[in-house]
Design an enzyme around this catalytic site. Structure first.
Site, PDB file in Angstrom:
ATOM      1  N   ASN A 137       0.641  -1.287  -0.169  1.00 20.46           N
ATOM      2  CA  ASN A 137      -0.030   0.003  -0.176  1.00 20.46           C
ATOM      3  C   ASN A 137       0.728   1.277  -0.044  1.00 20.46           C
ATOM      4  O   ASN A 137       2.143   1.171   0.202  1.00 20.46           O
ATOM      5  CB  ASN A 137      -0.897   0.181   1.184  1.00 20.46           C
ATOM      6  CG  ASN A 137      -1.751  -1.083   1.076  1.00 20.46           C
ATOM      7  OD1 ASN A 137      -2.682  -1.322   0.314  1.00 20.46           O
ATOM      8  ND2 ASN A 137      -1.993  -2.073   2.273  1.00 20.46           N
ATOM      9  N   CYS A 194     -11.714  -1.272  -6.137  1.00 22.79           N
ATOM     10  CA  CYS A 194     -11.173  -2.226  -5.225  1.00 22.79           C
ATOM     11  C   CYS A 194     -11.764  -3.513  -5.840  1.00 22.79           C
ATOM     12  O   CYS A 194     -12.961  -3.659  -5.402  1.00 22.79           O
ATOM     13  CB  CYS A 194     -11.493  -1.907  -3.947  1.00 22.79           C
ATOM     14  SG  CYS A 194     -10.769  -3.323  -2.529  1.00 22.79           S
ATOM     15  N   GLY A 195     -11.004  -4.349  -6.340  1.00 24.84           N
ATOM     16  CA  GLY A 195     -11.404  -5.561  -6.903  1.00 24.84           C
ATOM     17  C   GLY A 195     -11.946  -6.519  -5.932  1.00 24.84           C
ATOM     18  O   GLY A 195     -13.106  -7.193  -6.153  1.00 24.84           O
ATOM     19  N   ASN A 203      -8.087 -10.969   2.016  1.00 27.07           N
ATOM     20  CA  ASN A 203      -7.880  -9.469   2.745  1.00 27.07           C
ATOM     21  C   ASN A 203      -9.251  -9.323   3.152  1.00 27.07           C
ATOM     22  O   ASN A 203     -10.360  -9.767   2.813  1.00 27.07           O
ATOM     23  CB  ASN A 203      -7.259  -8.533   1.931  1.00 27.07           C
ATOM     24  CG  ASN A 203      -8.047  -8.004   0.602  1.00 27.07           C
ATOM     25  OD1 ASN A 203      -9.077  -8.854   0.270  1.00 27.07           O
ATOM     26  ND2 ASN A 203      -7.550  -6.923  -0.071  1.00 27.07           N
ATOM     27  N   ASN A 242     -10.576  -3.242   5.152  1.00 26.38           N
ATOM     28  CA  ASN A 242     -11.017  -2.541   3.890  1.00 26.38           C
ATOM     29  C   ASN A 242     -12.576  -2.248   4.266  1.00 26.38           C
ATOM     30  O   ASN A 242     -13.509  -3.055   4.827  1.00 26.38           O
ATOM     31  CB  ASN A 242     -10.930  -3.199   2.589  1.00 26.38           C
ATOM     32  CG  ASN A 242      -9.396  -3.517   2.371  1.00 26.38           C
ATOM     33  OD1 ASN A 242      -8.654  -2.492   2.017  1.00 26.38           O
ATOM     34  ND2 ASN A 242      -9.202  -4.657   2.540  1.00 26.38           N
ATOM     35  N   CYS A 295      -4.975  -8.166  -3.986  1.00 24.26           N
ATOM     36  CA  CYS A 295      -5.540  -7.279  -4.805  1.00 24.26           C
ATOM     37  C   CYS A 295      -6.117  -7.385  -5.863  1.00 24.26           C
ATOM     38  O   CYS A 295      -5.405  -7.771  -6.876  1.00 24.26           O
ATOM     39  CB  CYS A 295      -4.358  -6.089  -4.838  1.00 24.26           C
ATOM     40  SG  CYS A 295      -4.831  -4.681  -5.859  1.00 24.26           S
ATOM     41  N   GLY A 296      -7.352  -7.479  -6.120  1.00 24.76           N
ATOM     42  CA  GLY A 296      -8.041  -7.818  -7.406  1.00 24.76           C
ATOM     43  C   GLY A 296      -7.765  -6.898  -8.524  1.00 24.76           C
ATOM     44  O   GLY A 296      -7.534  -7.519  -9.783  1.00 24.76           O
ATOM     45  N   ASN A 297      -7.772  -5.513  -8.433  1.00 24.78           N
ATOM     46  CA  ASN A 297      -7.119  -4.944  -9.691  1.00 24.78           C
ATOM     47  C   ASN A 297      -5.796  -5.001  -9.850  1.00 24.78           C
ATOM     48  O   ASN A 297      -5.301  -5.119 -11.153  1.00 24.78           O
ATOM     49  CB  ASN A 297      -7.388  -3.363  -9.295  1.00 24.78           C
ATOM     50  CG  ASN A 297      -9.044  -3.109  -9.327  1.00 24.78           C
ATOM     51  OD1 ASN A 297      -9.711  -3.565  -9.948  1.00 24.78           O
ATOM     52  ND2 ASN A 297      -9.600  -2.327  -8.096  1.00 24.78           N
TER      53      ASN A 297
END
Length: 288
Positions: free
Chosen positions: A67, A226-227, A166, A199, A76-78
């Protein structure tokens, strides 16, 4: 002075600095500070964080995500969609279907290619984790954490907790544009009930197949997308009886749309774009 080559990419406006660790070297002890430096919009390149594309013993590539505050995230999906695009276009993989190692486990990526360029990436994010221990949250219990109340400024907000590798706290609201994103977001992110922070997503259900979405990301604050959060939002919507499992849901994020489905088999599928912004060389100095 040290330096490395980078590619800046984004998934729906969620941008990271991507570093090919097959070719570049950054000392392990410097990674957190380098991520913080390179992400700074005034003195660095500017991004939501830094993602390393690394060799792996169990998959063609491994993703490590930092981060913009220097903390390391598990998934992290994206970022995964961008890693999939980078890996295919830079010939780190040959097939259009391949696996990516993350700190949260191994996921499967499938890319759509037109004229040698990846135009779309679908990630099998695996099964959501719903118990307190898996999320993780303080307390005991093996049942899903659904619509539990949280008191803030004399107002009760009901949230559902989901982990997609996450942790996420999903809150349903009537209008995401009026949601207390920048006030409740950081309060819930750092609440003691979440030992690894969390998150925070605010969701407005539009109909059985669409939702509006805004996010306060752990370690980054407000971001365009946020994916994993979109995946968690769909899971939470189904757990709360607002949407149907097995259907593809359109999630309208600030940066664009993602298509999410929680399959009857148990896994969550995420489909969306990934785009290159620029390439360059970043120079940095770590003070002794």
């Amino acid at each position: 002075m040290s330096q490395f080559s980078f590619t800046k990419m984004h998934g729906l406006g969620n941008s990271y600095i991507y570093v090919n660790m097959f070719e570049e070297q950054i000392p392990e002890e410097d990674l957190a500070l380098v991520a913080e430096k390179v992400s700074n919009i005034n003195t660095g390149i500017g991004a939501d964080g830094m993602i390393l594309i690394c060799p792996s013993d169990v998959a063609p590539v491994k993703m490590r995500m930092f981060n913009n505050d220097g903390s390391e995230g598990k998934s992290c999906g994206n970022g995964l969609r961008c890693v999939a695009k980078y890996a295919y276009e830079h010939k780190l993989v040959e097939d259009t279907v391949f696996t990516i190692e993350t700190l949260a486990g191994i996921v499967t990526a499938e890319v759509t290619v037109e004229e040698g360029k990846v135009t779309l990436a679908k990630i099998d994010m695996g099964a959501p984790r719903l118990t307190r221990a898996e999320i993780p949250m303080l307390g005991e219990g093996e049942t899903p954490f659904i619509r539990e109340n949280f008191l803030y400024n004399n107002h009760r907000y009901a949230f559902t907790a989901v982990s997609m590798g996450n942790s996420h706290a999903v809150i349903f609201v009537d209008d995401v544009e009026q949601a207390p994103l920048t006030t409740l977001g950081p309060v819930l992110e750092t609440h003691e009930m979440f030992p690894e922070r969390v998150n925070v997503e605010f969701i407005e259900i539009l109909n059985e197949e669409e939702m509006n979405f805004r996010v306060w990301e752990r370690g980054s604050g407000v971001t365009q997308a946020c994916g994993t959060g979109a995946c968690a939002a769909v899971v939470a919507s189904i757990l709360n009886g607002k949407m149907e499992r097995g259907k593809e849901i359109t999630v309208h994020l600030a940066g664009g749309d993602l298509m999410i489905a929680w399959t009857e088999e148990g896994n969550v599928l995420m489909k969306g774009p990934a785009e290159v912004i620029c390439h360059g060389v970043y120079e940095y100095k770590i003070e002794a």
